[in-house]
Design a protein around this motif. Sequence first.
Motif, PDB file in Angstrom:
ATOM      1  N   PRO A  95       0.788  -1.233   0.000  1.00  0.00           N
ATOM      2  CA  PRO A  95       0.000   0.000   0.000  1.00  0.00           C
ATOM      3  C   PRO A  95       0.820   1.283   0.000  1.00  0.00           C
ATOM      4  CG  PRO A  95      -0.054  -1.021   2.170  1.00  0.00           C
ATOM      5  CD  PRO A  95       0.595  -2.006   1.240  1.00  0.00           C
ATOM      6  N   GLU A  96       2.034   1.228   0.505  1.00  0.00           N
ATOM      7  CA  GLU A  96       2.864   2.426   0.569  1.00  0.00           C
ATOM      8  C   GLU A  96       3.752   2.601  -0.661  1.00  0.00           C
ATOM      9  OE1 GLU A  96       3.131   5.049   3.051  1.00  0.00           O
ATOM     10  OE2 GLU A  96       1.142   4.185   3.210  1.00  0.00           O
ATOM     11  N   GLY A  97       3.809   1.582  -1.511  1.00  0.00           N
ATOM     12  CA  GLY A  97       4.700   1.647  -2.669  1.00  0.00           C
ATOM     13  C   GLY A  97       3.979   1.391  -3.969  1.00  0.00           C
TER      14      GLY A  97
ATOM     15  N   ARG B  60      -1.775   7.442   4.705  1.00  0.00           N
ATOM     16  CA  ARG B  60      -2.220   8.125   3.489  1.00  0.00           C
ATOM     17  C   ARG B  60      -3.447   7.473   2.864  1.00  0.00           C
ATOM     18  NH1 ARG B  60       2.027   8.497  -0.929  1.00  0.00           N
ATOM     19  NH2 ARG B  60       2.384   6.283  -0.482  1.00  0.00           N
ATOM     20  N   LEU B  61      -3.732   6.234   3.265  1.00  0.00           N
ATOM     21  CA  LEU B  61      -4.756   5.465   2.571  1.00  0.00           C
ATOM     22  C   LEU B  61      -5.505   4.591   3.570  1.00  0.00           C
ATOM     23  CD1 LEU B  61      -5.284   5.395  -0.526  1.00  0.00           C
ATOM     24  CD2 LEU B  61      -3.959   3.291  -0.615  1.00  0.00           C
ATOM     25  N   GLU B  62      -6.810   4.585   3.477  1.00  0.00           N
ATOM     26  CA  GLU B  62      -7.636   3.750   4.344  1.00  0.00           C
ATOM     27  C   GLU B  62      -7.948   2.432   3.633  1.00  0.00           C
ATOM     28  OE1 GLU B  62     -12.089   3.815   6.407  1.00  0.00           O
ATOM     29  OE2 GLU B  62     -11.256   5.647   5.507  1.00  0.00           O
ATOM     30  N   TYR B  63      -7.763   1.306   4.329  1.00  0.00           N
ATOM     31  CA  TYR B  63      -8.016  -0.006   3.744  1.00  0.00           C
ATOM     32  C   TYR B  63      -8.185  -1.034   4.843  1.00  0.00           C
ATOM     33  CZ  TYR B  63      -2.969  -0.335   4.634  1.00  0.00           C
ATOM     34  OH  TYR B  63      -1.727  -0.298   5.229  1.00  0.00           O
ATOM     35  N   SER B  64      -8.621  -2.232   4.462  1.00  0.00           N
ATOM     36  CA  SER B  64      -8.703  -3.354   5.392  1.00  0.00           C
ATOM     37  C   SER B  64      -7.529  -4.286   5.126  1.00  0.00           C
ATOM     38  CB  SER B  64     -10.016  -4.123   5.204  1.00  0.00           C
ATOM     39  OG  SER B  64     -11.121  -3.287   5.465  1.00  0.00           O
TER      40      SER B  64
END
Length: 227
Positions: free
Chosen positions: A183-185, A213-217
């Motif tokens: 998610p970060e790359g 920076r990003l919302e996720y499960s």
Amino acid sequence: YWDLLTFQFIENKQALKNEIDEWRRQVADLSNEDFITSSAEMMQRALLQTANHLTEQEVVQHAKKITQDFIKTGVVINEAITFLNSKAEEGHLCILSTGSYQSGAAGFLKALVEAELISSTALDDIMISGAIVDWENKQLIHANVHNNKIKGLNNLLQSKRGFSLDPFSENNAHEIYVYADDPEGNDFGILSLAVPENRFVIAHEKNQDASDRLEYSRMTWNKKAIN
């Protein structure tokens, strides 16, 4: 598969390994366009070191062989492929997006079909998006990394289905689900194509820290949530 495919066709493997190790130390501190540019330059340098006679079909076939070995040894995650197959069989359009060669992804999919893990019905609704290479001239045309994955995805969708997707938009005409692990790359861009409740990050040791920076499960393939 990028390393496994590339090194198969390299004569001086140690020299390239040293070059990649040094590049990885440097690229870790880059972001966005600088990351994409650096990744494309490294991929291009590696391509120029491959055997002169290398063809796209050889890349496809070696990726297929790697996948066949991975299926036998349990490296391929059955739950993931079963999920992919079931969604495609239901008529959902499914896209495999990789930072490695698109030709390699083609070999991966061929092996899954031959192993009867992907049905002929499902195959009609599975597409692949990856790094695009002019193998005859050893020229990288598209580096499918970071936010460039959105570009690769949209080029594919536009040419095959006549539409494209907007990141961070709730106005896309299609309901989108994204399953990723970085998610970060590399996967930040494609995760941003879905609304937060439709973003799923497959848990492993390198993505334990939640993104700011990003919302996720964060989940496993058998749908067990990981906090």
